[in-house]
Design an enzyme around this catalytic site. Structure first.
Site, mmCIF file in Angstrom:
data_model
loop_
_atom_site.group_PDB
_atom_site.id
_atom_site.type_symbol
_atom_site.label_atom_id
_atom_site.label_comp_id
_atom_site.label_asym_id
_atom_site.label_seq_id
_atom_site.Cartn_x
_atom_site.Cartn_y
_atom_site.Cartn_z
ATOM 1 N N THR A 95 5.024 -82.770 -56.369
ATOM 2 C CA THR A 95 5.624 -83.897 -55.628
ATOM 3 C C THR A 95 4.638 -85.055 -55.422
ATOM 4 O OG1 THR A 95 5.024 -82.850 -53.535
ATOM 5 C CG2 THR A 95 7.251 -82.425 -54.356
ATOM 6 N N THR B 221 -12.822 -83.730 -59.274
ATOM 7 C CA THR B 221 -12.848 -85.125 -58.823
ATOM 8 C C THR B 221 -14.234 -85.752 -58.875
ATOM 9 O OG1 THR B 221 -12.689 -86.454 -56.802
ATOM 10 C CG2 THR B 221 -12.940 -84.111 -56.479
ATOM 11 N N SER C 244 -5.533 -84.175 -50.340
ATOM 12 C CA SER C 244 -6.336 -85.013 -51.234
ATOM 13 C C SER C 244 -6.947 -86.233 -50.551
ATOM 14 C CB SER C 244 -5.468 -85.469 -52.413
ATOM 15 O OG SER C 244 -4.508 -86.403 -51.967
ATOM 16 N N GLU D 6 -15.373 -87.362 -56.576
ATOM 17 C CA GLU D 6 -15.949 -87.197 -55.227
ATOM 18 C C GLU D 6 -17.066 -86.150 -55.241
ATOM 19 O OE1 GLU D 6 -15.329 -88.455 -51.843
ATOM 20 O OE2 GLU D 6 -14.757 -90.081 -53.161
ATOM 21 N N LYS E 39 -13.612 -79.069 -53.032
ATOM 22 C CA LYS E 39 -13.386 -79.260 -54.473
ATOM 23 C C LYS E 39 -14.581 -78.738 -55.295
ATOM 24 C CE LYS E 39 -9.344 -81.402 -55.132
ATOM 25 N NZ LYS E 39 -8.336 -81.017 -56.146
ATOM 26 N N TYR F 267 -8.555 -76.561 -43.204
ATOM 27 C CA TYR F 267 -7.359 -76.590 -44.054
ATOM 28 C C TYR F 267 -7.707 -77.069 -45.470
ATOM 29 C CZ TYR F 267 -2.860 -77.554 -45.990
ATOM 30 O OH TYR F 267 -1.787 -77.567 -46.831
ATOM 31 N N TYR G 131 -13.544 -82.517 -48.012
ATOM 32 C CA TYR G 131 -12.693 -82.505 -49.215
ATOM 33 C C TYR G 131 -13.542 -82.225 -50.457
ATOM 34 C CZ TYR G 131 -10.258 -84.604 -53.236
ATOM 35 O OH TYR G 131 -9.712 -84.832 -54.473
HETATM 36 P P1 NAP Z 1 -1.341 -86.489 -53.924
HETATM 37 O O1 NAP Z 1 -0.446 -87.602 -54.331
HETATM 38 O O2 NAP Z 1 -1.912 -86.445 -52.572
HETATM 39 O O3 NAP Z 1 -0.545 -85.131 -54.200
HETATM 40 C C1 NAP Z 1 -1.003 -83.888 -53.719
HETATM 41 C C2 NAP Z 1 0.071 -82.862 -53.963
HETATM 42 O O4 NAP Z 1 -0.378 -81.609 -53.423
HETATM 43 C C3 NAP Z 1 1.404 -83.155 -53.260
HETATM 44 O O5 NAP Z 1 2.447 -82.695 -54.083
HETATM 45 C C4 NAP Z 1 1.315 -82.302 -52.000
HETATM 46 O O6 NAP Z 1 2.572 -81.957 -51.455
HETATM 47 C C5 NAP Z 1 0.636 -81.075 -52.580
HETATM 48 N N1 NAP Z 1 0.029 -80.212 -51.572
HETATM 49 C C6 NAP Z 1 -0.866 -80.538 -50.608
HETATM 50 N N2 NAP Z 1 -1.216 -79.447 -49.894
HETATM 51 C C7 NAP Z 1 -0.518 -78.412 -50.418
HETATM 52 C C8 NAP Z 1 -0.424 -77.040 -50.115
HETATM 53 N N3 NAP Z 1 -1.114 -76.484 -49.115
HETATM 54 N N4 NAP Z 1 0.391 -76.270 -50.866
HETATM 55 C C9 NAP Z 1 1.127 -76.793 -51.870
HETATM 56 N N5 NAP Z 1 1.097 -78.105 -52.202
HETATM 57 C C10 NAP Z 1 0.278 -78.895 -51.488
HETATM 58 O O7 NAP Z 1 -2.577 -86.387 -54.950
HETATM 59 P P2 NAP Z 1 -2.725 -86.965 -56.431
HETATM 60 O O8 NAP Z 1 -3.335 -88.320 -56.331
HETATM 61 O O9 NAP Z 1 -1.476 -86.737 -57.176
HETATM 62 O O10 NAP Z 1 -3.890 -86.016 -56.987
HETATM 63 C C11 NAP Z 1 -3.590 -84.801 -57.643
HETATM 64 C C12 NAP Z 1 -4.808 -83.904 -57.606
HETATM 65 O O11 NAP Z 1 -5.899 -84.541 -58.236
HETATM 66 C C13 NAP Z 1 -5.310 -83.539 -56.223
HETATM 67 O O12 NAP Z 1 -5.813 -82.238 -56.296
HETATM 68 C C14 NAP Z 1 -6.436 -84.518 -55.958
HETATM 69 O O13 NAP Z 1 -7.348 -83.962 -55.043
HETATM 70 C C15 NAP Z 1 -7.011 -84.636 -57.355
HETATM 71 N N6 NAP Z 1 -7.651 -85.901 -57.672
HETATM 72 C C16 NAP Z 1 -7.011 -87.084 -57.469
HETATM 73 C C17 NAP Z 1 -7.608 -88.259 -57.838
HETATM 74 C C18 NAP Z 1 -6.932 -89.593 -57.633
HETATM 75 O O14 NAP Z 1 -7.626 -90.614 -57.662
HETATM 76 N N7 NAP Z 1 -5.617 -89.627 -57.474
HETATM 77 C C19 NAP Z 1 -8.877 -88.242 -58.458
HETATM 78 C C20 NAP Z 1 -9.482 -87.009 -58.678
HETATM 79 C C21 NAP Z 1 -8.856 -85.847 -58.314
HETATM 80 P P3 NAP Z 1 3.373 -82.971 -50.467
HETATM 81 O O15 NAP Z 1 4.027 -83.979 -51.381
HETATM 82 O O16 NAP Z 1 4.318 -82.065 -49.797
HETATM 83 O O17 NAP Z 1 2.341 -83.593 -49.571
HETATM 84 O O1 G4F Z 2 -8.611 -94.914 -51.649
HETATM 85 P P1 G4F Z 2 -9.557 -94.006 -50.961
HETATM 86 O O2 G4F Z 2 -9.087 -93.337 -49.731
HETATM 87 O O3 G4F Z 2 -10.035 -92.972 -52.073
HETATM 88 P P2 G4F Z 2 -11.301 -92.001 -52.175
HETATM 89 O O4 G4F Z 2 -11.893 -91.692 -50.875
HETATM 90 O O5 G4F Z 2 -12.201 -92.581 -53.211
HETATM 91 O O6 G4F Z 2 -10.613 -90.663 -52.718
HETATM 92 C C1 G4F Z 2 -9.631 -90.695 -53.745
HETATM 93 O O7 G4F Z 2 -10.265 -90.619 -55.000
HETATM 94 C C2 G4F Z 2 -10.972 -89.388 -55.245
HETATM 95 C C3 G4F Z 2 -11.590 -89.497 -56.632
HETATM 96 O O8 G4F Z 2 -12.878 -90.072 -56.530
HETATM 97 C C4 G4F Z 2 -9.999 -88.242 -55.151
HETATM 98 F F1 G4F Z 2 -10.658 -87.083 -55.392
HETATM 99 C C5 G4F Z 2 -9.361 -88.207 -53.783
HETATM 100 O O9 G4F Z 2 -8.392 -87.173 -53.750
HETATM 101 C C6 G4F Z 2 -8.667 -89.538 -53.525
HETATM 102 O O10 G4F Z 2 -7.599 -89.650 -54.425
HETATM 103 O O11 G4F Z 2 -10.899 -94.803 -50.585
HETATM 104 C C7 G4F Z 2 -11.617 -95.532 -51.562
HETATM 105 C C8 G4F Z 2 -12.727 -96.305 -50.866
HETATM 106 C C9 G4F Z 2 -13.580 -95.478 -49.896
HETATM 107 O O12 G4F Z 2 -14.931 -95.799 -50.084
HETATM 108 C C10 G4F Z 2 -13.129 -95.916 -48.518
HETATM 109 O O13 G4F Z 2 -14.122 -95.835 -47.510
HETATM 110 O O14 G4F Z 2 -12.121 -97.329 -50.059
HETATM 111 C C11 G4F Z 2 -12.763 -97.360 -48.811
HETATM 112 N N1 G4F Z 2 -11.849 -97.938 -47.823
HETATM 113 C C12 G4F Z 2 -12.076 -99.097 -47.165
HETATM 114 N N2 G4F Z 2 -11.078 -99.327 -46.300
HETATM 115 C C13 G4F Z 2 -10.697 -97.411 -47.396
HETATM 116 C C14 G4F Z 2 -10.208 -98.282 -46.427
HETATM 117 N N3 G4F Z 2 -10.029 -96.282 -47.760
HETATM 118 C C15 G4F Z 2 -8.844 -96.032 -47.150
HETATM 119 N N4 G4F Z 2 -8.151 -94.937 -47.509
HETATM 120 N N5 G4F Z 2 -8.344 -96.852 -46.159
HETATM 121 C C16 G4F Z 2 -8.996 -97.984 -45.779
HETATM 122 O O15 G4F Z 2 -8.529 -98.718 -44.897
#
Ligand code: NAP
Ligand code: G4F
Length: 383
Positions: A11, A133, A90, A135, A161, A101, A157
Site C-alpha cells: 500500500t 536505504t 519508513s 540512510e 535497517k 516499533y 530507523y
Molecule cells: P511508504 O510509502 O512509507 O510505505 C511503507 C509500507 O509499509 C506501507 O504499505 C505501510 O503500510 C507498510 N507497513 C508499515 N509498517 C508495517 C507493518 N508493521 N506491517 C506491514 N506493513 C507495514 O514507504 P516507501 O517510500 O514506499 O518505501 C518502501 C520501502 O523502501 C521501505 O522499507 C522504506 O524504508 C524503503 N526505502 C525507501 C526510500 C524512499 O526514498 N522512498 C529509500 C530507501 C529505502 P500502511 O500503508 O498501512 O502505512
Molecule cells: O524527506 P525526508 O523525511 O527523508 P529522509 O529522512 O531522507 O528519509 C527518506 O529517505 C530515506 C533514503 O535515504 C529512506 F530510507 C526513508 O525511508 C525515507 O524515505 O527528509 C529529507 C531531509 C532530511 O534531512 C530532513 O531533516 O529533509 C529535511 N527536512 C527539512 N525540513 C525535512 C523537513 N524533512 C521532513 N520530513 N519534514 C520537514 O519539514
C-alpha cells in the site's frame, strides 16, 4: 504461467509502482496490507480486483511485519518466486518517537521473512529483495557513497535497517539464499507520503498558490539529498532479482540537491521566485516576484495571484520541531555497479519530477477544495 511475486508494504509508494510494473510484466502479484480502521489502499485501488473474479492477478492479504505466524502462513499459501520486502516504518523523524516499533517492524520483520522462507523449504525457489536505504550511510564516510562505503546510521530507523541489511547478507552466505539488498537513495513521486519533505513542499506550494495556506514550515533546509523517481527505482528492484547471483546494489542518480533548492524549484514551477533571508531558525523565504502568465498557465485562470499573494510575504519559515536529534547532512550515490551489471538508468531527472509532483498536487488541492465546498461550485476544478 507468469511468475508469482509477494510484496510487503504493497500500500506504500513503492509497493504501488512495483505492483503496476510487475502486473504489466505478466506476474501474479500478492500484496500484504495492514488492517486499519480506514481504507489504506488509495494508491492501489486502480489495481484492485474483486475476490469473486476468477484467476485474479492482484491479490491482497492482511498481515503485519511484527507477526511471524501470519507472515509464514501467507508465504506458505502464496509460494512466491520473488518476495519484495518493502514494508517498514519508513519515516526517519518518527523513528525517534517509536524506536522499538521501528526495530521490530524494519529489523526483525526482515528476519521473519528470511526465516519463514528457510523453514518452509523455499530457499531454492524464492528470491528475496530487501528495501535497504542510503540512510545506512548516515554520517557519510566518503562522497559519493558506493556499495563499499562503510555505514554510520544516525537514527533508530537507520539502525533497524542496518540489521535488515546484514541479516540478508548473513542468510545469503549461511544458507545460499538468493537474497539481495537494494541500497536505494531517496525516491519520490506524486504518491510520496505527505510528511516526507519533497511531498510536503509540493503540497504546500500548491496550497499557497491556490490561496489555501500562507506559509510552509520546514526543518533543516541545508540538508542535501540524492532524489530520484520511484518509478525508475522499482525497475531496479526487479532487475536485482533477475540476476543469476544475489548481490547488493546502490541505486541513485548521482546528483545531490539541498532542501532549500528543492523549495526554489517547486515554487518556480508556479511562476514564483523566492528570496531567502536570514539563517538557522531565523531563515525565511519571501516572495520576490511572480510570473503571472506562468502562474495562470499552471494554477488556472480562476486564481489571480495578486489576490492570493503579495510581494514580500514570507511563504517559507523554519520550525525547530522538524529538526532531528541527529541529522544526515548529505547523501549522494554512485550507481555505477547498477548501471554496469543491471543496465539500470533513471529516466527522470529532478526537474521533471518536481514538475510532475507540483502539477499533481495542484490538481489534488483543487479537487479537495471543490469537495470541501460541497461540490457545488463548478466542475472546472477537476480539470
Ligand atoms: P511508504 O510509502 O512509507 O510505505 C511503507 C509500507 O509499509 C506501507 O504499505 C505501510 O503500510 C507498510 N507497513 C508499515 N509498517 C508495517 C507493518 N508493521 N506491517 C506491514 N506493513 C507495514 O514507504 P516507501 O517510500 O514506499 O518505501 C518502501 C520501502 O523502501 C521501505 O522499507 C522504506 O524504508 C524503503 N526505502 C525507501 C526510500 C524512499 O526514498 N522512498 C529509500 C530507501 C529505502 P500502511 O500503508 O498501512 O502505512
Ligand atoms: O524527506 P525526508 O523525511 O527523508 P529522509 O529522512 O531522507 O528519509 C527518506 O529517505 C530515506 C533514503 O535515504 C529512506 F530510507 C526513508 O525511508 C525515507 O524515505 O527528509 C529529507 C531531509 C532530511 O534531512 C530532513 O531533516 O529533509 C529535511 N527536512 C527539512 N525540513 C525535512 C523537513 N524533512 C521532513 N520530513 N519534514 C520537514 O519539514
Amino acid at each position: 504461467m507468469g511468475k508469482v511475486a509477494l510484496i510487503t508494504g504493497v500500500t506504500g509508494q513503492d509497493g504501488a509502482y512495483l505492483s503496476e510494473y510487475l502486473l504489466k510484466l505478466g506476474y501474479v502479484v500478492h500484496g500484504i496490507k495492514r488492517r486499519s480502521s480506514l481504507f489504506n489502499t488509495e494508491r492501489i485501488d486502480h489495481l484492485y480486483e474483486d475476490p469473486h473474479v476468477e484467476n485474479r492477478n492482484f491479490i491482497l492479504h492482511y498481515g503485519d511485519m511484527t507477526d511471524s505466524l501470519n507472515l509464514t502462513r501467507i508465504i506458505q499459501e502464496v509460494q512466491p518466486d520473488e518476495i519484495y520486502n518493502l514494508a517498514a516504518m519508513s519515516h526517519v523523524k518518527v523513528s525517534f518517537d517509536t524506536p522499538e516499533y521501528a526495530a521490530n517492524a524494519d529489523g526483525l520483520g526482515t528476519l521473519r521473512i528470511l526465516e519463514a522462507v528457510r523453514l518452509l523449504g523455499l530457499t531454492e525457489k524464492t528470491r528475496i529483495y530487501q528495501a535497504s536505504t542510503s540512510e545506512l550511510y548516515g554520517w557519510v564516510r566518503e562522497i559519493p557513497q558506493t556499495e563499499k562505503t562503510p555505514f554510520y546510521p544516525r537514527s533508530p530507523y537507520a539502525v533497524a535497517k542496518l540489521y535488515g541489511y546484514w541479516i540478508v547478507v548473513n542468510y545469503r552466505e549461511a544458507y545460499g539464499m538468493h537474497a539481495s539488498n537494494g541500497i536505494l537513495f531517496n525516491h519520490e513521486s506524486p504518491l510520496r507520503g505527505e510528511t516526507f519533505v519533497t511531498r510536503k513542499i509540493t503540497r504546500s506550494v500548491s496550497k499557497i498558490a491556490l490561496g489555501q495556506e500562507k506559509c510552509l514550515y520546514l526543518g533543516n533546509m541545508s540538508a542535501k539529498r540524492d532524489w530520484g523517481h520511484a518509478k525508475d527505482y522499482v525497475r531496479a528492484m526487479h532487475a536485482i532479482l533477475q540476476q543469476e547471483k544475489p548481490d547488493d546494489y546502490v541505486i541513485a542518480t548521482g546528483v545531490t540537491t539541498s532542501v532549500r533548492d528543492f523549495v526554489r524549484m517547486a515554487f518556480s514551477e508556479v511562476g514564483i521566485t523566492l528570496q531567502f533571508e536570514g539563517c538557522g531558525i531565523e531563515e525565511k523565504a519571501v516572495l520576490q516576484s511572480i510570473d503571472e502568465s506562468l502562474f495562470i498557465e499552471t494554477v488556472g485562470s480562476e486564481y489571480l495571484p495578486s489576490i492570493q499573494l503579495r510581494l514580500g510575504d514570507a511563504v517559507v519559515a523554519v520550525d525547530s520541531r522538524y529538526f532531528r536529534p541527529t541529522e544526515v547532512d548529505l547523501l549522494v550515490g554512485d550507481a555505477s555497479k547498477a548501471r554496469n551489471v543491471l543496465g539500470w538508468e533513471p529516466e527522470y531527472d529532478l526537474a521533471m519530477m518536481v514538475k510532475e509532483m507540483v502539477n499533481a498536487d495542484i490538481k489534488l488541492m483543487k479537487r479537495d477544495a471543490f469537495l470541501q465546498a460541497g461540490g457545488y461550485k463548478t466542475l472546472k476544478y477537476f480539470e
